[in-house]
Motif scaffolding. Sequence first.
Motif, PDB file in Angstrom:
ATOM      1  N   SER A  52       0.830  -1.206   0.000  1.00 21.89           N
ATOM      2  CA  SER A  52       0.000   0.000   0.000  1.00 21.89           C
ATOM      3  C   SER A  52       0.862   1.253   0.000  1.00 21.89           C
ATOM      4  CB  SER A  52      -0.923   0.007   1.230  1.00 21.89           C
ATOM      5  OG  SER A  52      -1.881  -1.020   1.145  1.00 21.89           O
ATOM      6  N   GLY A  53       1.899   1.274   0.808  1.00 19.37           N
ATOM      7  CA  GLY A  53       2.783   2.427   0.819  1.00 19.37           C
ATOM      8  C   GLY A  53       3.442   2.662  -0.517  1.00 19.37           C
ATOM      9  N   TYR A  54       3.834   1.593  -1.163  1.00 20.88           N
ATOM     10  CA  TYR A  54       4.479   1.681  -2.477  1.00 20.88           C
ATOM     11  C   TYR A  54       3.514   2.205  -3.539  1.00 20.88           C
ATOM     12  CZ  TYR A  54       6.141  -0.163  -6.962  1.00 20.88           C
ATOM     13  OH  TYR A  54       6.494  -0.308  -8.275  1.00 20.88           O
ATOM     14  N   LEU A  55       2.330   1.618  -3.612  1.00 18.06           N
ATOM     15  CA  LEU A  55       1.381   2.001  -4.661  1.00 18.06           C
ATOM     16  C   LEU A  55       0.830   3.405  -4.450  1.00 18.06           C
ATOM     17  CD1 LEU A  55      -0.663  -1.307  -5.114  1.00 18.06           C
ATOM     18  CD2 LEU A  55       1.097  -0.371  -6.628  1.00 18.06           C
ATOM     19  N   ILE A  56       0.431   3.723  -3.224  1.00 16.89           N
ATOM     20  CA  ILE A  56      -0.194   5.021  -2.980  1.00 16.89           C
ATOM     21  C   ILE A  56       0.816   6.152  -3.150  1.00 16.89           C
ATOM     22  CG2 ILE A  56      -1.321   6.448  -1.231  1.00 16.89           C
ATOM     23  CD1 ILE A  56      -3.059   4.244  -2.543  1.00 16.89           C
ATOM     24  N   GLU A  72       6.394   0.800   7.889  1.00 22.02           N
ATOM     25  CA  GLU A  72       6.238  -0.191   6.836  1.00 22.02           C
ATOM     26  C   GLU A  72       5.649   0.450   5.576  1.00 22.02           C
ATOM     27  OE1 GLU A  72       4.270  -3.687   8.352  1.00 22.02           O
ATOM     28  OE2 GLU A  72       5.172  -3.432  10.319  1.00 22.02           O
ATOM     29  N   PHE A  73       4.680   1.342   5.758  1.00 14.87           N
ATOM     30  CA  PHE A  73       4.170   2.117   4.620  1.00 14.87           C
ATOM     31  C   PHE A  73       5.272   3.019   4.066  1.00 14.87           C
ATOM     32  CE2 PHE A  73       0.434   1.194   7.224  1.00 14.87           C
ATOM     33  CZ  PHE A  73      -0.493   0.780   6.285  1.00 14.87           C
ATOM     34  N   ALA A  74       6.035   3.615   4.978  1.00 16.22           N
ATOM     35  CA  ALA A  74       7.112   4.514   4.549  1.00 16.22           C
ATOM     36  C   ALA A  74       8.157   3.768   3.734  1.00 16.22           C
ATOM     37  CB  ALA A  74       7.755   5.171   5.771  1.00 16.22           C
ATOM     38  N   ALA A  75       8.447   2.538   4.107  1.00 14.68           N
ATOM     39  CA  ALA A  75       9.425   1.749   3.356  1.00 14.68           C
ATOM     40  C   ALA A  75       8.949   1.527   1.919  1.00 14.68           C
ATOM     41  CB  ALA A  75       9.655   0.415   4.056  1.00 14.68           C
ATOM     42  N   GLY A  76       7.675   1.178   1.769  1.00 12.85           N
ATOM     43  CA  GLY A  76       7.133   1.031   0.418  1.00 12.85           C
ATOM     44  C   GLY A  76       7.154   2.335  -0.343  1.00 12.85           C
ATOM     45  N   GLY A  77       6.833   3.444   0.350  1.00 10.81           N
ATOM     46  CA  GLY A  77       6.860   4.747  -0.300  1.00 10.81           C
ATOM     47  C   GLY A  77       8.248   5.143  -0.750  1.00 10.81           C
ATOM     48  N   LEU A  78       9.250   4.864   0.058  1.00 11.63           N
ATOM     49  CA  LEU A  78      10.624   5.190  -0.320  1.00 11.63           C
ATOM     50  C   LEU A  78      11.054   4.409  -1.557  1.00 11.63           C
ATOM     51  CD1 LEU A  78      12.431   5.448   3.134  1.00 11.63           C
ATOM     52  CD2 LEU A  78      12.239   7.244   1.397  1.00 11.63           C
ATOM     53  N   LEU A  79      10.627   3.154  -1.646  1.00 11.36           N
ATOM     54  CA  LEU A  79      10.970   2.379  -2.834  1.00 11.36           C
ATOM     55  C   LEU A  79      10.334   2.992  -4.076  1.00 11.36           C
ATOM     56  CD1 LEU A  79      12.340  -0.056  -4.097  1.00 11.36           C
ATOM     57  CD2 LEU A  79      10.296  -1.398  -3.602  1.00 11.36           C
ATOM     58  N   ALA A  80       9.088   3.470  -3.944  1.00 11.18           N
ATOM     59  CA  ALA A  80       8.437   4.126  -5.084  1.00 11.18           C
ATOM     60  C   ALA A  80       9.174   5.398  -5.479  1.00 11.18           C
ATOM     61  CB  ALA A  80       6.983   4.441  -4.730  1.00 11.18           C
ATOM     62  N   LEU A  81       9.686   6.130  -4.496  1.00  9.68           N
ATOM     63  CA  LEU A  81      10.389   7.381  -4.774  1.00  9.68           C
ATOM     64  C   LEU A  81      11.796   7.167  -5.295  1.00  9.68           C
ATOM     65  CD1 LEU A  81       9.404   9.512  -1.648  1.00  9.68           C
ATOM     66  CD2 LEU A  81       8.734   9.954  -4.012  1.00  9.68           C
ATOM     67  N   LEU A  82      12.492   6.215  -4.729  1.00  7.74           N
ATOM     68  CA  LEU A  82      13.908   6.023  -5.030  1.00  7.74           C
ATOM     69  C   LEU A  82      14.148   4.905  -6.023  1.00  7.74           C
ATOM     70  CD1 LEU A  82      15.216   6.283  -1.344  1.00  7.74           C
ATOM     71  CD2 LEU A  82      14.957   8.112  -3.030  1.00  7.74           C
ATOM     72  N   GLY A  83      13.119   4.525  -6.750  1.00  9.24           N
ATOM     73  CA  GLY A  83      13.250   3.434  -7.704  1.00  9.24           C
ATOM     74  C   GLY A  83      14.468   3.510  -8.596  1.00  9.24           C
ATOM     75  N   PRO A  84      14.745   4.630  -9.262  1.00  8.56           N
ATOM     76  CA  PRO A  84      15.889   4.714 -10.166  1.00  8.56           C
ATOM     77  C   PRO A  84      17.219   4.449  -9.480  1.00  8.56           C
ATOM     78  CG  PRO A  84      14.398   6.543 -10.509  1.00  8.56           C
ATOM     79  CD  PRO A  84      13.934   5.842  -9.287  1.00  8.56           C
ATOM     80  N   ALA A  85      17.298   4.711  -8.190  1.00  5.89           N
ATOM     81  CA  ALA A  85      18.575   4.537  -7.498  1.00  5.89           C
ATOM     82  C   ALA A  85      18.774   3.117  -7.003  1.00  5.89           C
ATOM     83  CB  ALA A  85      18.662   5.511  -6.325  1.00  5.89           C
ATOM     84  N   VAL A  86      17.686   2.389  -6.785  1.00  3.08           N
ATOM     85  CA  VAL A  86      17.841   1.067  -6.180  1.00  3.08           C
ATOM     86  C   VAL A  86      17.658  -0.076  -7.163  1.00  3.08           C
ATOM     87  CG1 VAL A  86      17.092   1.913  -3.936  1.00  3.08           C
ATOM     88  CG2 VAL A  86      15.406   0.937  -5.478  1.00  3.08           C
ATOM     89  N   VAL A  87      17.014   0.152  -8.263  1.00  6.54           N
ATOM     90  CA  VAL A  87      16.802  -0.922  -9.229  1.00  6.54           C
ATOM     91  C   VAL A  87      18.058  -1.079 -10.081  1.00  6.54           C
ATOM     92  CG1 VAL A  87      15.470  -1.730 -11.182  1.00  6.54           C
ATOM     93  CG2 VAL A  87      14.320  -0.598  -9.299  1.00  6.54           C
ATOM     94  N   VAL A  88      18.671  -2.227  -9.941  1.00  4.23           N
ATOM     95  CA  VAL A  88      19.881  -2.507 -10.720  1.00  4.23           C
ATOM     96  C   VAL A  88      19.474  -2.776 -12.159  1.00  4.23           C
ATOM     97  CG1 VAL A  88      21.895  -4.007 -10.899  1.00  4.23           C
ATOM     98  CG2 VAL A  88      20.931  -3.461  -8.655  1.00  4.23           C
ATOM     99  N   HIS A  89      20.235  -2.223 -13.091  1.00  3.95           N
ATOM    100  CA  HIS A  89      19.856  -2.359 -14.500  1.00  3.95           C
ATOM    101  C   HIS A  89      20.099  -3.764 -15.036  1.00  3.95           C
ATOM    102  CE1 HIS A  89      18.838   1.819 -14.967  1.00  3.95           C
ATOM    103  NE2 HIS A  89      20.010   2.169 -14.417  1.00  3.95           N
ATOM    104  N   ARG A  90      20.989  -4.513 -14.389  1.00  9.50           N
ATOM    105  CA  ARG A  90      21.249  -5.875 -14.860  1.00  9.50           C
ATOM    106  C   ARG A  90      20.112  -6.799 -14.433  1.00  9.50           C
ATOM    107  NH1 ARG A  90      26.388  -6.891 -16.633  1.00  9.50           N
ATOM    108  NH2 ARG A  90      27.926  -5.239 -16.306  1.00  9.50           N
ATOM    109  N   SER A  91      19.550  -7.488 -15.390  1.00  9.67           N
ATOM    110  CA  SER A  91      18.395  -8.338 -15.134  1.00  9.67           C
ATOM    111  C   SER A  91      18.713  -9.435 -14.134  1.00  9.67           C
ATOM    112  CB  SER A  91      17.897  -8.956 -16.440  1.00  9.67           C
ATOM    113  OG  SER A  91      16.805  -9.817 -16.219  1.00  9.67           O
ATOM    114  N   ARG A  92      19.934  -9.970 -14.179  1.00  7.54           N
ATOM    115  CA  ARG A  92      20.271 -11.080 -13.297  1.00  7.54           C
ATOM    116  C   ARG A  92      20.241 -10.655 -11.824  1.00  7.54           C
ATOM    117  NH1 ARG A  92      26.383 -12.327 -15.065  1.00  7.54           N
ATOM    118  NH2 ARG A  92      25.370 -12.099 -17.100  1.00  7.54           N
ATOM    119  N   TRP A  93      20.655  -9.397 -11.562  1.00  7.28           N
ATOM    120  CA  TRP A  93      20.650  -8.919 -10.186  1.00  7.28           C
ATOM    121  C   TRP A  93      19.224  -8.628  -9.710  1.00  7.28           C
ATOM    122  CZ3 TRP A  93      24.603 -10.192  -7.565  1.00  7.28           C
ATOM    123  CH2 TRP A  93      25.876 -10.197  -8.137  1.00  7.28           C
TER     124      TRP A  93
END
Length: 698
Positions: A59-63, A225-246
């Motif tokens: 919910s934190g991530y989506l909202i 827990e909501f905040a953790a999901g929200g941070l992932l939504a905000l910081l997606g470009p920094a945490v998502v590794v571009h390599r598919s295997r990772w």
Amino acid sequence: MTRLQDHLGTPPLLGTVPRAQPDIQLLRAIAVVSVVVFHLGASLLPGGYVGVDVFFVVSGYLITGHLVRQASETGRIDLPAFWARRLRRLLPAALLVLAVTSVLIWRSAPPSAWTQFFTEVVASATSWENWFLAGSAVDYLAQGNAASPVQHYWSLAVEEQFYLLWPLVVVLCLVLVRRVSRWELRRTLGTALGVIGAASLTCSILLTAHDPAPAYFVTPTRAWEFAAGGLLALLGPAVVVHRSRWRTLAGVVGIGLLATSLLTFTEQTPFPGIAAALPVAGTLLVIVGGSSLHRWSVTTLARTRVSSFLGDVSYATYLWHWPLIVFAPMVLGVTVDLGTPLGWAVAASLLVLTVVLAVLTKRFVEDPVRRASPLVDARPRRTAVLAAVATAVVLCIPISGLQTVAAQERALASTVDAYVSGGEPCFGADAAVSGCSNPVLADELLPPLSVRTEDTGDTFRCSAAADAPDFPGCTFGSDRPDATRVALTGNSHATMLIPGLVDQLEARNWRLDVYVGKGCEWRTPGPDDSEACASRRTLMQRAFTGAQPYDIILVTSKSPDETSVAQQASIRSATLAAWTPVLDLGTSIVVLRDNPRVPTAAAACVDRSSAADLVAGACAFPVTDAYPTFDLNTATAAMTDGAVPVVDLGELYCSDGTCPLAVGNVLVYRDQHHITATWSRTLGPFLVDRMLDVTAHG
């Protein structure tokens, strides 16, 4: 608008994915299956309760992603429209289940549970069930409450509070971005999320360690827990590794962390606290892994029909499963016991019924309301008004139930007053003493079963809380200078004697001071005492050895359920040390042997029985089961060489080897070990007479 857009920042990568992304559906499926299996049989999935935490992170991530996208595209947050969408999404199914549950409470639940159950329906419909349960967790009188059929709405209440407050945080950040030209929305919002999340996690760790019962339910311990999901939504470009295997590895590790939580956590695990970090981290990693298209990624599992189906019906499944589990024993007369073939059959039937109801609810309630053009195309005000009206209609059922109980409570007070003051023969304890019955009373049972648990005589206002350093200071009875000064001390079992004693005071010229509280019985302070308990024990000793000694001190309490021989000896020694200087002053100390305990089977029998059944003697239990623990006060009195007499009223509770639940048309117990105020009032004359028999005071 252009200036604001310059400072909103790049839309978050993860926040731009479709709402029905497969990994989210997979997480919803895992969450709801975990919770349902845990409730059907905790031994199958001992950590299944962490499914709720998965829902919170999602919910934190989506909202957060939705709100930031809207801010990036329009430069504003349309709060009324957002809240209207949430109402259309959540309220129809929630109200439907509450309405059906309320009807089932009327028809199937034991009347003694009506107050609790109907109150929780109201709390659930108004989104504060989590706070109600947190309060019940620390309320001594509520700690014996049964699990209500709407108890699971606590997590929905937490989510709804998040939906109410989190958009306001985003709006506040937007205002700051407008006023400070160098600030950018994602960074500002990320900072706010980080601060809120850190504060909430700290609160969760500390409160779980010091007060775990309410910590499980309150919003501040879950906000991170909501905040953790929200941070992932905000910081997606920094945490998502571009390599598919990772990304693939991240998803696999996430599934592993969730599986570890589900299989290794138990009901004894301190939770949420730091332990919740494991399922939260697992959920975040699964979302990160969901962006991988590798054949070994979680996406492969997430794209299955089963995952998609369970994700679609997860909300309705969560709402329906718990009422069905709670009502199964009431309706079918059998429990969900996975230790027997019948239990497995019941569990399987409930599971199938849950899924069927969930599918029907989604098809005919959730989706039609969520997509209804008259609501979607209208102003949010229309949704809000209809939501308020629908909620009010549903609330008519539980409120009517609560009013019925309140009316019975009022009638109880006047009826008991009339019977006690009028000397109704063979009523309550008098029937045990006289060996008689009153045909005029017929099958009347007081208190009525529907108000059994509330029949306290309002005496617990005189009881000190566990953390209170002092007593409330209740005094009753005669104001005459020559009045016999009496003190009552003990725990909640002593508290329930107050109604019976108060009735006798004026006629006997007694003045009663009350020194009762949760735990912390009268004895000398010990090294393991809390500061509050040590303070209360010191106050009692000063009061009992002061310039005006009491004439009589009545002592009774519920002994600890499990104590070693060494602990019993230590308690007796500390109690005797407190009594001795009081006896030296000439005060009479009288010990009342503790009342019987009601075995679990007999207590369950009460919930299945009618008033007429109980008056006729149903649910009686053997006297050998009535006193399962060692009575420490009685044992201490035996060490005084007769200086402290013991009053035993056991023959009023039990006779001929059995202990009935109702005596003389009076229900004796309000739970498994507290007597009712009604029984206390009929017991009072005999208690006072026995006290006078063993002392020199009158």
